[in-house]
Design a protein around this motif. Structure first.
Motif, PDB file in Angstrom:
ATOM      1  N   GLY A 155       0.780  -1.223   0.000  1.00 36.87           N
ATOM      2  CA  GLY A 155       0.000   0.000   0.000  1.00 36.87           C
ATOM      3  C   GLY A 155       0.814   1.277   0.000  1.00 36.87           C
ATOM      4  N   VAL A 156       2.117   1.168  -0.298  1.00 37.73           N
ATOM      5  CA  VAL A 156       2.962   2.366  -0.304  1.00 37.73           C
ATOM      6  C   VAL A 156       3.158   2.916  -1.715  1.00 37.73           C
ATOM      7  CG1 VAL A 156       4.161   1.679   1.789  1.00 37.73           C
ATOM      8  CG2 VAL A 156       5.079   0.985  -0.432  1.00 37.73           C
ATOM      9  N   MET A 157       2.616   2.225  -2.706  1.00 31.16           N
ATOM     10  CA  MET A 157       2.699   2.695  -4.088  1.00 31.16           C
ATOM     11  C   MET A 157       1.361   2.433  -4.764  1.00 31.16           C
ATOM     12  SD  MET A 157       5.388   1.526  -7.110  1.00 31.16           S
ATOM     13  CE  MET A 157       6.806   2.271  -6.287  1.00 31.16           C
ATOM     14  N   ARG A 158       0.900   3.399  -5.532  1.00 26.66           N
ATOM     15  CA  ARG A 158      -0.406   3.240  -6.184  1.00 26.66           C
ATOM     16  C   ARG A 158      -0.395   2.003  -7.073  1.00 26.66           C
ATOM     17  NH1 ARG A 158      -1.510   8.532  -9.586  1.00 26.66           N
ATOM     18  NH2 ARG A 158      -3.116   7.178 -10.504  1.00 26.66           N
ATOM     19  N   ALA A 159      -1.488   1.260  -7.032  1.00 21.31           N
ATOM     20  CA  ALA A 159      -1.566  -0.032  -7.704  1.00 21.31           C
ATOM     21  C   ALA A 159      -2.238   0.040  -9.067  1.00 21.31           C
ATOM     22  CB  ALA A 159      -2.311  -1.031  -6.816  1.00 21.31           C
ATOM     23  N   ASP A 160      -2.677   1.240  -9.488  1.00 22.90           N
ATOM     24  CA  ASP A 160      -3.362   1.340 -10.778  1.00 22.90           C
ATOM     25  C   ASP A 160      -2.379   1.553 -11.927  1.00 22.90           C
ATOM     26  OD1 ASP A 160      -2.741   3.859  -9.744  1.00 22.90           O
ATOM     27  OD2 ASP A 160      -4.301   4.848 -10.932  1.00 22.90           O
ATOM     28  N   ILE A 161      -1.090   1.634 -11.632  1.00 20.12           N
ATOM     29  CA  ILE A 161      -0.054   1.745 -12.660  1.00 20.12           C
ATOM     30  C   ILE A 161       0.563   0.360 -12.838  1.00 20.12           C
ATOM     31  CG2 ILE A 161       2.109   2.852 -13.308  1.00 20.12           C
ATOM     32  CD1 ILE A 161       0.307   5.081 -12.901  1.00 20.12           C
ATOM     33  N   PRO A 162       0.698  -0.137 -14.069  1.00 19.14           N
ATOM     34  CA  PRO A 162       1.290  -1.469 -14.262  1.00 19.14           C
ATOM     35  C   PRO A 162       2.673  -1.575 -13.632  1.00 19.14           C
ATOM     36  CG  PRO A 162       0.318  -0.669 -16.310  1.00 19.14           C
ATOM     37  CD  PRO A 162       0.274   0.481 -15.352  1.00 19.14           C
ATOM     38  N   ALA A 163       2.910  -2.672 -12.943  1.00 18.69           N
ATOM     39  CA  ALA A 163       4.201  -2.882 -12.289  1.00 18.69           C
ATOM     40  C   ALA A 163       5.345  -2.855 -13.296  1.00 18.69           C
ATOM     41  CB  ALA A 163       4.199  -4.207 -11.526  1.00 18.69           C
ATOM     42  N   LEU A 164       5.090  -3.336 -14.510  1.00 16.19           N
ATOM     43  CA  LEU A 164       6.129  -3.343 -15.542  1.00 16.19           C
ATOM     44  C   LEU A 164       6.572  -1.923 -15.888  1.00 16.19           C
ATOM     45  CD1 LEU A 164       7.898  -4.716 -17.668  1.00 16.19           C
ATOM     46  CD2 LEU A 164       5.909  -4.735 -19.210  1.00 16.19           C
ATOM     47  N   SER A 165       5.619  -0.989 -15.942  1.00 17.01           N
ATOM     48  CA  SER A 165       5.967   0.400 -16.268  1.00 17.01           C
ATOM     49  C   SER A 165       6.875   0.998 -15.199  1.00 17.01           C
ATOM     50  CB  SER A 165       4.694   1.243 -16.403  1.00 17.01           C
ATOM     51  OG  SER A 165       3.883   0.781 -17.462  1.00 17.01           O
ATOM     52  N   VAL A 166       6.541   0.738 -13.932  1.00 14.75           N
ATOM     53  CA  VAL A 166       7.360   1.267 -12.849  1.00 14.75           C
ATOM     54  C   VAL A 166       8.728   0.591 -12.840  1.00 14.75           C
ATOM     55  CG1 VAL A 166       7.468   1.708 -10.368  1.00 14.75           C
ATOM     56  CG2 VAL A 166       5.251   1.646 -11.517  1.00 14.75           C
ATOM     57  N   ALA A 167       8.749  -0.723 -13.082  1.00 16.61           N
ATOM     58  CA  ALA A 167      10.013  -1.462 -13.088  1.00 16.61           C
ATOM     59  C   ALA A 167      10.952  -0.930 -14.167  1.00 16.61           C
ATOM     60  CB  ALA A 167       9.745  -2.952 -13.303  1.00 16.61           C
ATOM     61  N   ARG A 168      10.414  -0.708 -15.358  1.00 14.82           N
ATOM     62  CA  ARG A 168      11.245  -0.178 -16.445  1.00 14.82           C
ATOM     63  C   ARG A 168      11.795   1.210 -16.091  1.00 14.82           C
ATOM     64  NH1 ARG A 168      11.445  -2.120 -21.626  1.00 14.82           N
ATOM     65  NH2 ARG A 168      10.256  -4.002 -22.095  1.00 14.82           N
ATOM     66  N   THR A 169      10.994   2.007 -15.403  1.00 13.28           N
ATOM     67  CA  THR A 169      11.434   3.346 -15.016  1.00 13.28           C
ATOM     68  C   THR A 169      12.564   3.271 -13.992  1.00 13.28           C
ATOM     69  OG1 THR A 169       9.229   4.238 -15.442  1.00 13.28           O
ATOM     70  CG2 THR A 169      10.692   5.554 -14.071  1.00 13.28           C
ATOM     71  N   LEU A 170      12.432   2.383 -13.012  1.00 17.05           N
ATOM     72  CA  LEU A 170      13.491   2.219 -12.015  1.00 17.05           C
ATOM     73  C   LEU A 170      14.775   1.709 -12.656  1.00 17.05           C
ATOM     74  CD1 LEU A 170      11.418   0.658  -9.080  1.00 17.05           C
ATOM     75  CD2 LEU A 170      12.386   2.962  -9.191  1.00 17.05           C
ATOM     76  N   ILE A 171      14.642   0.790 -13.604  1.00 15.10           N
ATOM     77  CA  ILE A 171      15.820   0.292 -14.320  1.00 15.10           C
ATOM     78  C   ILE A 171      16.461   1.417 -15.116  1.00 15.10           C
ATOM     79  CG2 ILE A 171      16.608  -1.277 -16.146  1.00 15.10           C
ATOM     80  CD1 ILE A 171      14.369  -3.201 -15.228  1.00 15.10           C
ATOM     81  N   ALA A 172      15.622   2.265 -15.729  1.00 20.26           N
ATOM     82  CA  ALA A 172      16.150   3.392 -16.497  1.00 20.26           C
ATOM     83  C   ALA A 172      16.938   4.345 -15.600  1.00 20.26           C
ATOM     84  CB  ALA A 172      15.008   4.136 -17.193  1.00 20.26           C
ATOM     85  N   VAL A 173      16.478   4.548 -14.368  1.00 24.88           N
ATOM     86  CA  VAL A 173      17.218   5.389 -13.425  1.00 24.88           C
ATOM     87  C   VAL A 173      18.594   4.780 -13.160  1.00 24.88           C
ATOM     88  CG1 VAL A 173      17.290   6.194 -11.033  1.00 24.88           C
ATOM     89  CG2 VAL A 173      15.169   6.363 -12.330  1.00 24.88           C
ATOM     90  N   ALA A 174      18.627   3.462 -12.939  1.00 23.29           N
ATOM     91  CA  ALA A 174      19.897   2.785 -12.686  1.00 23.29           C
ATOM     92  C   ALA A 174      20.811   2.870 -13.902  1.00 23.29           C
ATOM     93  CB  ALA A 174      19.638   1.326 -12.309  1.00 23.29           C
ATOM     94  N   GLN A 175      20.246   2.644 -15.091  1.00 20.87           N
ATOM     95  CA  GLN A 175      21.047   2.716 -16.315  1.00 20.87           C
ATOM     96  C   GLN A 175      21.575   4.133 -16.544  1.00 20.87           C
ATOM     97  OE1 GLN A 175      18.014   1.117 -18.965  1.00 20.87           O
ATOM     98  NE2 GLN A 175      19.275  -0.695 -19.333  1.00 20.87           N
ATOM     99  N   GLY A 176      20.739   5.124 -16.281  1.00 19.06           N
ATOM    100  CA  GLY A 176      21.167   6.503 -16.462  1.00 19.06           C
ATOM    101  C   GLY A 176      22.304   6.866 -15.521  1.00 19.06           C
ATOM    102  N   PHE A 177      22.228   6.363 -14.279  1.00 20.00           N
ATOM    103  CA  PHE A 177      23.316   6.629 -13.345  1.00 20.00           C
ATOM    104  C   PHE A 177      24.608   5.981 -13.834  1.00 20.00           C
ATOM    105  CE2 PHE A 177      26.019   5.209  -9.894  1.00 20.00           C
ATOM    106  CZ  PHE A 177      26.316   6.422  -9.295  1.00 20.00           C
ATOM    107  N   VAL A 178      24.506   4.752 -14.330  1.00 24.78           N
ATOM    108  CA  VAL A 178      25.688   4.053 -14.841  1.00 24.78           C
ATOM    109  C   VAL A 178      26.316   4.849 -15.987  1.00 24.78           C
ATOM    110  CG1 VAL A 178      26.431   2.020 -16.153  1.00 24.78           C
ATOM    111  CG2 VAL A 178      25.024   1.741 -14.116  1.00 24.78           C
ATOM    112  N   ALA A 179      25.472   5.370 -16.881  1.00 19.67           N
ATOM    113  CA  ALA A 179      25.995   6.149 -18.008  1.00 19.67           C
ATOM    114  C   ALA A 179      26.695   7.417 -17.518  1.00 19.67           C
ATOM    115  CB  ALA A 179      24.858   6.502 -18.969  1.00 19.67           C
ATOM    116  N   GLN A 180      26.105   8.113 -16.551  1.00 17.25           N
ATOM    117  CA  GLN A 180      26.741   9.326 -16.017  1.00 17.25           C
ATOM    118  C   GLN A 180      28.062   8.989 -15.338  1.00 17.25           C
ATOM    119  OE1 GLN A 180      24.461  12.208 -13.805  1.00 17.25           O
ATOM    120  NE2 GLN A 180      22.563  11.647 -14.827  1.00 17.25           N
ATOM    121  N   TYR A 181      28.084   7.901 -14.609  1.00 15.32           N
ATOM    122  CA  TYR A 181      29.306   7.491 -13.919  1.00 15.32           C
ATOM    123  C   TYR A 181      30.410   7.202 -14.932  1.00 15.32           C
ATOM    124  CZ  TYR A 181      32.084   5.164 -10.256  1.00 15.32           C
ATOM    125  OH  TYR A 181      33.062   4.830  -9.362  1.00 15.32           O
ATOM    126  N   ALA A 182      30.038   6.518 -16.024  1.00 21.44           N
ATOM    127  CA  ALA A 182      31.027   6.170 -17.048  1.00 21.44           C
ATOM    128  C   ALA A 182      31.520   7.407 -17.791  1.00 21.44           C
ATOM    129  CB  ALA A 182      30.426   5.167 -18.030  1.00 21.44           C
TER     130      ALA A 182
END
Length: 209
Positions: A155-182
């Motif tokens: 109940g800490v995150m709205r459930a009407d958004i597909p989990a896949l959409s949120v997962a891809r966004t979190l992965i994109a944050v991680a990938q973006g950080f990796v790119a900036q670090y590199a």
């Protein structure tokens, strides 16, 4: 002649892969020759070709290894209970990922970010690596979907958004950080943690209803 132990064989293979990883991270896949790898590993051609037929096989082995280790970190994060908030979770995961190759060969910075950027570029022209990366991305995506579903069930995150959409966004944050670090050097992981914390502080009136 005594047989070479499996431990010795594994250590020699590790020596070759680490040398190749340093070369690829430093100069990229195309600018690195097998001669460069031989010199970096301080081994003869016969010793290296006993394990790998050439540069393409070395690249595939390193890509598989990097994806496997990164995937393992994400899978471990999905098992944490209770789940920490996303800013803490991503920060912890990024520290674990980058720390895997920190100090390899005497380098202070992790090789992972540079290797990952090299891999992303190489997969645009190499169908075999593209297939390997696609499988690796699917492996990483699964635990992140589980993590998001855990947030939604708690109940800490709205459930009407597909989990896949949120997962891809979190992965994109991680990938973006990796790119900036590199690209820009030793970027503090705390920057991402604070940024995510600020974004999560924005309240959505519709979500409350």
């Amino acid at each position: 002649m005594p047989r070479v132990s499996q431990e010795r064989l594994d250590a020699r293979r590790r020596q070759i892969l680490d040398a190749a990883a340093r070369c690829f991270a430093r100069n990229g896949f195309h600018a690195t020759s097998m001669q460069d790898v031989l010199k970096e590993a301080d081994l003869s051609a016969g010793a290296v070709y006993r394990y790998f037929t050439g540069k393409e096989e070395l690249i595939a082995a390193i890509v598989n290894e990097v994806l496997g280790e990164v995937g393992g970190v994400f899978e471990e994060a999905a098992r944490w209970r209770p789940l920490p908030p996303p800013d803490v979770l991503i920060g912890t995961v990024m520290r674990a990922v980058i720390g895997h190759r920190q100090g390899l060969g005497g380098t202070e910075q992790s090789l992972y970010p540079r290797l990952m950027v090299q891999v992303w570029a190489e997969t645009l022209r190499n169908p075999e690596l593209h297939a390997i990366l696609s499988d690796g991305f699917a492996r990483v995506r699964r635990p992140w979907i589980e993590i998001v579903e855990g947030y939604q069930d708690a109940g800490v995150m709205r459930a009407d958004i597909p989990a896949l959409s949120v997962a891809r966004t979190l992965i994109a944050v991680a990938q973006g950080f990796v790119a900036q670090y590199a690209l820009f050097g030793d970027v503090s992981i705390q920057v991402v943690e604070l940024g995510l914390k600020a974004l999560m502080s924005m309240e959505d009136p519709d979500a409350r209803t």
